[in-house]
Design an enzyme around this catalytic site. Structure first.
Site, PDB file in Angstrom:
ATOM      1  N   SER A 115      -6.127   7.742  12.177  1.00 61.48           N
ATOM      2  CA  SER A 115      -7.179   8.725  12.460  1.00 61.48           C
ATOM      3  C   SER A 115      -7.218   9.729  11.319  1.00 61.48           C
ATOM      4  CB  SER A 115      -6.890   9.442  13.783  1.00 61.48           C
ATOM      5  OG  SER A 115      -6.986   8.540  14.860  1.00 61.48           O
ATOM      6  N   GLN A 116      -8.421  10.175  10.998  1.00 62.50           N
ATOM      7  CA  GLN A 116      -8.614  11.009   9.804  1.00 62.50           C
ATOM      8  C   GLN A 116      -8.422  12.499  10.093  1.00 62.50           C
ATOM      9  OE1 GLN A 116      -9.642   9.522   6.475  1.00 62.50           O
ATOM     10  NE2 GLN A 116      -8.390   8.197   7.739  1.00 62.50           N
ATOM     11  N   HIS A 151       0.827  -1.207   0.000  1.00 60.01           N
ATOM     12  CA  HIS A 151       0.000   0.000   0.000  1.00 60.01           C
ATOM     13  C   HIS A 151       0.862   1.258   0.000  1.00 60.01           C
ATOM     14  CE1 HIS A 151      -4.025   1.639   0.442  1.00 60.01           C
ATOM     15  NE2 HIS A 151      -3.560   2.511   1.311  1.00 60.01           N
ATOM     16  N   HIS A 164     -10.149   2.458  -1.551  1.00 57.26           N
ATOM     17  CA  HIS A 164     -10.371   2.151  -0.132  1.00 57.26           C
ATOM     18  C   HIS A 164     -11.161   0.850  -0.071  1.00 57.26           C
ATOM     19  CE1 HIS A 164     -10.309   4.198   4.017  1.00 57.26           C
ATOM     20  NE2 HIS A 164      -9.088   4.093   3.551  1.00 57.26           N
ATOM     21  N   ASP A 222      -0.647  15.144   3.734  1.00 55.42           N
ATOM     22  CA  ASP A 222      -1.761  14.673   4.560  1.00 55.42           C
ATOM     23  C   ASP A 222      -1.387  13.351   5.206  1.00 55.42           C
ATOM     24  OD1 ASP A 222      -2.219  13.055   2.110  1.00 55.42           O
ATOM     25  OD2 ASP A 222      -4.052  12.492   3.143  1.00 55.42           O
ATOM     26  N   GLY A 252      -1.961   8.309  -9.265  1.00 54.00           N
ATOM     27  CA  GLY A 252      -2.623   7.006  -9.259  1.00 54.00           C
ATOM     28  C   GLY A 252      -2.398   6.240  -7.979  1.00 54.00           C
ATOM     29  N   ASN A 253      -2.827   4.989  -8.014  1.00 55.90           N
ATOM     30  CA  ASN A 253      -2.849   4.163  -6.820  1.00 55.90           C
ATOM     31  C   ASN A 253      -2.902   2.705  -7.278  1.00 55.90           C
ATOM     32  OD1 ASN A 253      -5.276   2.816  -4.840  1.00 55.90           O
ATOM     33  ND2 ASN A 253      -3.566   3.748  -3.794  1.00 55.90           N
TER      34      ASN A 253
END
Length: 745
Positions: free
Chosen positions: A314-315, A50, A96, A269, A532-533
């Site tokens: 945590s977001q 990931h 996700h 982030d 991308g991911n």
């Protein structure tokens, strides 16, 4: 529960952290000692798929990532593309998947939150969202619960945050029974000279924590997202994060305000692996070390350990390197917005990642080996078996064409998605010009009289399974085509590559070949990949998902008053097919949904024809010669005509007598590079002459008028009946009506 840092490191503990024995040996070699428990957690988070892309990085490097309009390609939080006048669009798509299967509402909600943060971290205000969703078979006992939770989560977060959802996909297939896909896209607007990056600069500068407090939610989330599922899946619920869109909205406003002050040197982030990943990425990119003191981290739970704080997901949190002279200004902004602002560390010149907690050094690791020099694998792969040709004359024609068309427009995968998108706010911000249900979503560019952006997200997983190379090409081509069908110029794309276990050579082969196909199409269409991911290990008990390389793209409309829509046809208009007659029934939905077969090759994508036909369509739209346009994709010409008739609430009278081939191939063949357009009667000859001059194949199909889709000599269906059939499947399914499930089977 408090986890001490001195836990003995056993082979079982290493394995439970997703690290292979040879990877643990490499850790011992790197640091010359046994890691602490916190250090093991940090390596586990940074070396999983990931965060490290260790199985895919080698192949991702082959993708085209530059272009005349590309300001920032892959490697940052999002890609940045120039849209003229000093403006740029910032966008990315991210998965996700694993969290959304375990906890559908929060998994999907925090997927939306994470992608929005990726965009505004760069200094852009989000203006559009999309989501590409894949669920298991409609008759699977979990599917309805998952659809309900995911759609509510996407809507709940996006609506409260205040970003319009302008497009996306929802599909069902039994291969997603154990692993659903939630791919979230966001785009934002910024000024080209005010983009913020994550690369730390300067030694001895404060590292600042911004946003919400840290809790235990999401600890180990990135590691979970890099593993296959089995029967123990319910135990993974605590590793799903919990989102708060109102806090995120405050974080957006605080960050954009802060960015105007000159206080931000670098900003990142906190997403996967939380504080660990954001700190390591900032330091490693800038060739700097980072030292953190966890006693200063704002927490919302008692007795949190270093391990938990470093790996919490945590977001609504950010990390930044601050210009020291601006500390008071910056702090005042965050206090005003009710958010935490804490100096939690500093940049150093020793390339070490040091963590202090309660007076003890709990981690001291080489930052480059955690970040941009993490392990990289060249995994063994093999090409997928090629499927033999499937001529149309070997495929049964339907006994009743009318029933066939109605069955397809009312099927699980071709029916209206209104039930889904009516739960999303599609109009907030007041700039939405085209809503979900057409070829692409279109949003006006704020403070500009004529400029707009078009967005689409596409992939046809059954094609990728049949032929990963052609399927990869087709995902790019269809996205490019959907953007073109509005009249927009496709600028750039983001990819979200969802596959099974890369340790299996046949799965790794799907990934490699799909990337090769994506690269070839992007080069031919001048459609670079700017972000991308990759999501791997989408398997449960050894059963992999369909290979799903989602492509989301952005296009520019210089004058939105000239854009085309799927539903703009006027009475008396002529209907034209741009492209070749339908011939290809292999891997089609006609074959799958009406005949119960999944054989045959994927359609071949002729990229020269895509470019030629698409450029012709775009030019005709911009010259005001087209009243409605729709690309032809799943279901072929027959479904495209039905969708246009429903969207414009007008009948179409179609004559296939000039076309060559059997009717079922003409109507349901999924050949590529094709569009249906309606044009004013007095321009039809002119447009056909232009097509001929440009070497673009075309057919005159018929006229607009009446209240039925009439295919001469084949069938007649009232537009109202088409619409009722098209609109009823999804609400009936969500209401649990038995006949819907029977139809789906």
């Amino acid at each position: 529960m408090t986890i001490p840092n001195s836990i003995p490191i056993t082979p079982e503990l290493v394995a439970s952290h997703g690290l292979k024995p040879e990877e643990y040996d490499r850790i011992l070699q790197l640091i010359g000692r046994e890691p602490t428990f916190t250090e093991l957690g940090i390596f586990s988070a940074m070396w999983n798929e990931h965060c490290s892309y260790k199985s895919s990085k080698r192949w991702l490097r082959t993708l085209p990532t530059t272009g005349a309009r590309v300001i920032q390609g892959p490697g940052e939080n999002a890609g940045v593309v120039d849209i003229d006048d000093g403006d740029c669009v910032v966008f990315k798509m991210e998965s996700h998947n694993h969290p959304s299967y375990i906890e559908p509402y929060q998994g999907a909600a925090t997927g939306v939150g994470g992608i929005l943060r990726d965009v505004f971290t760069m200094g852009a205000r989000p203006i559009a969202a999309m989501n590409a969703l894949r669920f298991g078979a409609p008759d699977h006992p979990k599917t309805r619960h998952l659809v309900s939770g995911v759609v509510a989560g996407v809507g709940g977060y996006g609506n409260a945050f205040g970003v319009p959802t302008v497009g996306g996909e929802v599909e069902f297939d039994e291969r997603y029974n154990g692993n659903i896909l939630v791919n979230a896209f966001a785009a934002g607007l910024a000024k080209s000279d005010a983009i913020f990056l994550s690369e730390a600069k300067g030694v001895g500068l404060p590292v600042v924590y911004l946003g919400a407090k840290t809790g235990r939610d999401g600890v180990g989330g990135a590691t979970m997202a890099s593993a296959e599922f089995d029967e123990s899946i319910e135990e993974k619920r605590p590793t799903v994060q919990v989102g708060d869109p109102f806090t995120e909205k405050c974080l957006l406003e605080a960050c954009l305000e802060l960015m105007k002050t000159g206080a931000v040197i670098a900003i990142q982030d906190m997403g996967a692996a939380g504080l660990t990943c954001s700190a390591v990425e900032m330091g490693a990119k800038g060739d700097l070390g980072i030292e953190l003191d966890l006693d200063t981290v704002p927490v919302r739970e008692e007795n949190m350990t270093a391990y938990e704080m470093m790996l919490s997901e945590s977001q609504e949190r950010m990390l930044m390197v601050l210009e020291p002279s601006k500390e008071e200004v910056a702090k005042a902004i965050f206090v005003k917005w009710g958010l935490d602002f804490a100096i939690v560390g500093k940049t150093t010149d020793d390339l070490r990642f040091r963590i202090l907690h309660q007076g003890e050094e709990v981690a001291n690791l080489p930052i480059k080996d955690l970040g941009d020099q993490a392990p990289e694998y060249d995994r063994p792969w093999r090409e997928s078996d090629k499927r033999g040709p499937l001529p149309a004359n070997l495929v049964d024609e339907p006994a009743d064409y009318r029933a066939a068309i109605l069955s397809l427009v009312g099927s699980a995968n071709q029916s209206s998605r209104r039930w889904v998108y009516e739960q999303y706010d599609t109009l907030i911000q007041g700039n939405s010009l085209q809503l979900p249900g057409g070829d692409a979503g279109v949003v006006r560019v704020e403070n500009h009289p004529t400029k707009a952006l078009a967005f689409s997200s596409d992939v046809t997983p059954r094609y990728v399974e049949a032929d990963p190379f052609e399927g990869g090409k087709q995902a790019v081509a269809e996205c490019w085509r959907n953007i073109t069908a509005t009249g927009a110029e496709p600028l750039a794309a983001t990819d979200n590559l969802n596959f099974g276990n890369p340790e299996k050579p046949e799965i790794m082969g799907q990934l490699v070949e799909a990337i090769k196909g994506i690269g070839e199409a992007c080069r031919a269409l001048d459609f670079p990949i700017v972000s991308g991911n990759v999501s791997l290990y989408n398997e449960t008990n050894g059963v992999a998902i369909l290979p799903t390389p989602t492509i989301a793209g952005v296009g520019l409309l210089p004058d939105w008053s000239r854009m085309a829509k799927i539903g703009g046809a006027q009475d008396g208009d002529h209907v034209l097919l741009i492209g070749t007659d339908g011939t290809h029934l292999g891997s089609s939905i006609y074959l799958r949904d009406l005949l119960g077969r999944t054989d045959g090759p994927a359609p071949e994508v002729d990229l020269h024809a895509e470019r030629r036909n698409g450029d012709f369509i775009r030019s005709a739209i911009r010259n005001g010669q087209v009243t409605a346009c729709h690309d032809i994709s799943s279901g072929g010409l027959g479904i495209a005509l039905a969708e246009m008739a429903m969207a414009s609430a007008k009948g179409l009278t179609i004559d296939l007598s000039e076309s060559r081939g059997p009717a079922h191939a003409l109507l349901f063949g999924e050949d590529q590079a094709r569009y249906v357009v309606t044009v004013p009667a007095d321009l039809a000859n002119f447009i056909c002459a232009n097509a001929e001059g440009a070497g673009v194949p075309f057919r005159r199909l018929g006229k607009v008028g009446g209240d039925a889709l009439v295919i001469d000599g084949v069938c007649t269906i009232a537009v109202e009946e088409l619409r009722n059939t098209h609109e009823s499947w999804f609400p009936n399914f969500m209401d649990g009506k038995a006949e819907t499930l029977a139809a789906a089977q």
